[in-house]
Design a protein around this motif. Structure first.
Motif, PDB file in Angstrom:
ATOM      1  N   VAL A 118       0.846  -1.191   0.000  1.00 46.30           N
ATOM      2  CA  VAL A 118       0.000   0.000   0.000  1.00 46.30           C
ATOM      3  C   VAL A 118       0.884   1.245   0.000  1.00 46.30           C
ATOM      4  CG1 VAL A 118      -1.868   1.228   1.152  1.00 46.30           C
ATOM      5  CG2 VAL A 118      -1.734  -1.262   1.339  1.00 46.30           C
ATOM      6  N   PHE A 119       0.706   2.090  -1.006  1.00 48.71           N
ATOM      7  CA  PHE A 119       1.441   3.355  -1.068  1.00 48.71           C
ATOM      8  C   PHE A 119       0.634   4.398  -0.308  1.00 48.71           C
ATOM      9  CE2 PHE A 119       2.698   7.400  -3.029  1.00 48.71           C
ATOM     10  CZ  PHE A 119       4.079   7.295  -2.947  1.00 48.71           C
ATOM     11  N   HIS A 120       1.084   4.721   0.905  1.00 47.21           N
ATOM     12  CA  HIS A 120       0.330   5.613   1.790  1.00 47.21           C
ATOM     13  C   HIS A 120       1.305   6.244   2.779  1.00 47.21           C
ATOM     14  CE1 HIS A 120      -2.449   6.938   4.937  1.00 47.21           C
ATOM     15  NE2 HIS A 120      -3.449   6.763   4.089  1.00 47.21           N
ATOM     16  N   ASP A 147     -11.519   1.836  18.053  1.00 47.52           N
ATOM     17  CA  ASP A 147     -10.889   3.116  17.706  1.00 47.52           C
ATOM     18  C   ASP A 147      -9.802   2.903  16.657  1.00 47.52           C
ATOM     19  OD1 ASP A 147     -12.317   4.812  19.579  1.00 47.52           O
ATOM     20  OD2 ASP A 147     -11.142   3.849  21.162  1.00 47.52           O
ATOM     21  N   VAL A 148      -9.048   1.826  16.820  1.00 45.41           N
ATOM     22  CA  VAL A 148      -7.993   1.497  15.861  1.00 45.41           C
ATOM     23  C   VAL A 148      -8.598   1.210  14.488  1.00 45.41           C
ATOM     24  CG1 VAL A 148      -6.174  -0.160  15.282  1.00 45.41           C
ATOM     25  CG2 VAL A 148      -6.443   0.631  17.649  1.00 45.41           C
ATOM     26  N   LEU A 149      -9.685   0.448  14.461  1.00 37.35           N
ATOM     27  CA  LEU A 149     -10.331   0.116  13.188  1.00 37.35           C
ATOM     28  C   LEU A 149     -10.835   1.374  12.482  1.00 37.35           C
ATOM     29  CD1 LEU A 149     -12.367  -3.069  14.210  1.00 37.35           C
ATOM     30  CD2 LEU A 149     -10.148  -2.958  13.065  1.00 37.35           C
ATOM     31  N   HIS A 150     -11.417   2.283  13.243  1.00 37.94           N
ATOM     32  CA  HIS A 150     -11.893   3.533  12.641  1.00 37.94           C
ATOM     33  C   HIS A 150     -10.716   4.382  12.154  1.00 37.94           C
ATOM     34  CE1 HIS A 150     -16.270   3.479  13.208  1.00 37.94           C
ATOM     35  NE2 HIS A 150     -16.035   2.781  14.312  1.00 37.94           N
ATOM     36  N   CYS A 151      -9.599   4.325  12.866  1.00 33.82           N
ATOM     37  CA  CYS A 151      -8.398   5.048  12.421  1.00 33.82           C
ATOM     38  C   CYS A 151      -7.895   4.507  11.088  1.00 33.82           C
ATOM     39  CB  CYS A 151      -7.292   4.933  13.470  1.00 33.82           C
ATOM     40  SG  CYS A 151      -7.525   5.970  14.921  1.00 33.82           S
ATOM     41  N   VAL A 152      -7.897   3.192  10.966  1.00 31.72           N
ATOM     42  CA  VAL A 152      -7.431   2.569   9.726  1.00 31.72           C
ATOM     43  C   VAL A 152      -8.302   3.008   8.557  1.00 31.72           C
ATOM     44  CG1 VAL A 152      -7.173   0.386   8.494  1.00 31.72           C
ATOM     45  CG2 VAL A 152      -6.367   0.586  10.856  1.00 31.72           C
ATOM     46  N   LYS A 153      -9.611   2.933   8.732  1.00 33.10           N
ATOM     47  CA  LYS A 153     -10.505   3.326   7.637  1.00 33.10           C
ATOM     48  C   LYS A 153     -10.371   4.814   7.317  1.00 33.10           C
ATOM     49  CE  LYS A 153     -15.283   3.340   6.039  1.00 33.10           C
ATOM     50  NZ  LYS A 153     -16.690   2.934   6.294  1.00 33.10           N
ATOM     51  N   ALA A 154     -10.317   5.643   8.363  1.00 27.79           N
ATOM     52  CA  ALA A 154     -10.250   7.091   8.156  1.00 27.79           C
ATOM     53  C   ALA A 154      -8.965   7.521   7.467  1.00 27.79           C
ATOM     54  CB  ALA A 154     -10.384   7.809   9.498  1.00 27.79           C
ATOM     55  N   ALA A 155      -7.897   6.752   7.641  1.00 30.31           N
ATOM     56  CA  ALA A 155      -6.596   7.130   7.081  1.00 30.31           C
ATOM     57  C   ALA A 155      -6.618   7.233   5.559  1.00 30.31           C
ATOM     58  CB  ALA A 155      -5.534   6.125   7.508  1.00 30.31           C
ATOM     59  N   PHE A 156      -7.614   6.624   4.927  1.00 27.89           N
ATOM     60  CA  PHE A 156      -7.695   6.652   3.468  1.00 27.89           C
ATOM     61  C   PHE A 156      -8.620   7.761   2.962  1.00 27.89           C
ATOM     62  CE2 PHE A 156      -6.263   2.467   4.636  1.00 27.89           C
ATOM     63  CZ  PHE A 156      -5.251   2.225   3.724  1.00 27.89           C
ATOM     64  N   LYS A 157      -9.094   8.599   3.887  1.00 24.26           N
ATOM     65  CA  LYS A 157      -9.962   9.712   3.509  1.00 24.26           C
ATOM     66  C   LYS A 157      -9.149  10.995   3.392  1.00 24.26           C
ATOM     67  CE  LYS A 157     -14.049   7.680   5.689  1.00 24.26           C
ATOM     68  NZ  LYS A 157     -15.150   7.869   6.676  1.00 24.26           N
ATOM     69  N   ASN A 171       6.098   6.494   5.490  1.00 29.59           N
ATOM     70  CA  ASN A 171       6.496   6.535   4.083  1.00 29.59           C
ATOM     71  C   ASN A 171       6.631   8.007   3.695  1.00 29.59           C
ATOM     72  OD1 ASN A 171       6.653   6.551   1.242  1.00 29.59           O
ATOM     73  ND2 ASN A 171       5.460   4.664   1.076  1.00 29.59           N
ATOM     74  N   LYS A 172       7.846   8.527   3.810  1.00 31.57           N
ATOM     75  CA  LYS A 172       8.086   9.950   3.565  1.00 31.57           C
ATOM     76  C   LYS A 172       7.838  10.325   2.107  1.00 31.57           C
ATOM     77  CE  LYS A 172       9.601  10.436   7.812  1.00 31.57           C
ATOM     78  NZ  LYS A 172       8.790  11.102   8.855  1.00 31.57           N
ATOM     79  N   PHE A 203       0.560  11.355  -6.765  1.00 28.93           N
ATOM     80  CA  PHE A 203       0.076  10.605  -5.607  1.00 28.93           C
ATOM     81  C   PHE A 203      -1.183   9.821  -5.973  1.00 28.93           C
ATOM     82  CE2 PHE A 203      -2.657  10.067  -1.942  1.00 28.93           C
ATOM     83  CZ  PHE A 203      -1.794   9.535  -0.998  1.00 28.93           C
ATOM     84  N   ALA A 204      -2.115  10.476  -6.664  1.00 33.57           N
ATOM     85  CA  ALA A 204      -3.362   9.817  -7.048  1.00 33.57           C
ATOM     86  C   ALA A 204      -3.094   8.612  -7.943  1.00 33.57           C
ATOM     87  CB  ALA A 204      -4.280  10.812  -7.757  1.00 33.57           C
TER      88      ALA A 204
END
Length: 256
Positions: A118-120, A147-157, A171-172, A203-204
């Motif tokens: 995953v490039f993130h 909370d961790v699960l919601h963090c994981v999902k939110a990280a892609f928003k 990943n700098k 990035f996209a």
């Protein structure tokens, strides 16, 4: 285990009836080896805490939509999960990851490691996910696995991506492609806008590549990958796919 169905219209992950058994899912599949380093045996208190955390996922809104979780067949202290992303830079991604609990949980937070490439900005080249941008300091009495699960999902928003600090990134390169690349927008507005567009476009493109690779047949039905993760995907014939949808009471898709 969690089984999945796939047909001409896509892939769907379906939790089985014993998904919320705190002792772990019943499965005839041999236990797969963990890719995580061996840690000391978990205390009874830690195992009880993890079992309660898993049972709590049945509560409304605890488990994010589009995310499925099941304990590993080898130990309750490792959970396997898959996230389906439908919008944003990573739309159409099917991302598998593991949650590993330390032997003294909940005093220490769990770790999240993606199985897919995953490039993130928050995901290292070897798949380790950084919680720091959303959970700065883990508090045992305040934070939970949901909370961790919601963090994981939110990280892609996008709204979360916009607020990431470089210090929290694993990943700098991904971070520098995403953030505003020029420090003086008011002095050189034309140059700034051009470079910002070029950067976000790059990035996209890499995020789209992540999605394409994750939902490709070679990734979804990779048996070697399944040995390292408890989520199996099975491609069904159109007739079987339709029968499964009818059995589950799912309506036919309306195509515009």
């Amino acid at each position: 285990m969690v089984s999945s169905i796939a047909g001409e219209s896509g892939t769907k992950c379906l939790p089985v009836n014993d998904m919320f058994n705190p002792l772990g899912p019943k499965s005839s599949k041999p236990a797969h080896r963990s890719s995580q380093p061996t840690e000391p045996a978990a205390s009874p208190a830690a195992r009880a805490a993890v079992a309660l955390e898993f049972a709590s996922l049945r509560s409304r809104l605890h488990c994010p939509l589009g995310l499925y979780v099941v304990p590993s067949t080898e130990t309750l202290m490792i959970w396997d999960a898959v996230l389906f992303i439908h919008q944003g830079y990573y739309a159409d991604s099917v991302l598998r990851f593991r949650i590993s609990f330390p032997p003294n949980y909940p005093d220490r937070p769990p770790t999240v490691q993606f199985i897919n490439q995953v490039f993130h900005p928050l995901i290292s080249p070897n798949g380790l996910f950084s919680l720091a941008s959303q959970i700065r300091d883990w508090r045992p009495n305040q934070h939970h696995v949901f909370d961790v699960l919601h963090c994981v999902k939110a990280a892609f928003k996008r709204d979360v991506l916009d607020k990431i600090d470089e210090a929290d990134c694993l990943n700098k390169e991904a971070y520098r492609l995403y953030v505003f690349p020029f420090p003086y927008p008011m002095i050189f507005p034309q140059t700034c806008c051009r470079r910002y567009h070029e950067s976000t476009t790059s990035f996209a493109a890499l995020a789209t590549q992540t999605a394409s690779l994750s939902n490709s047949p070679s990734a979804l039905y990779d048996k070697d990958l399944s040995k390292r993760h408890g989520m199996d995907f099975t491609k069904l014939k159109p007739k079987t796919f339709k029968e499964e949808r009818e059995r589950l009471g799912l309506k036919e898709w309306q195509l515009n």
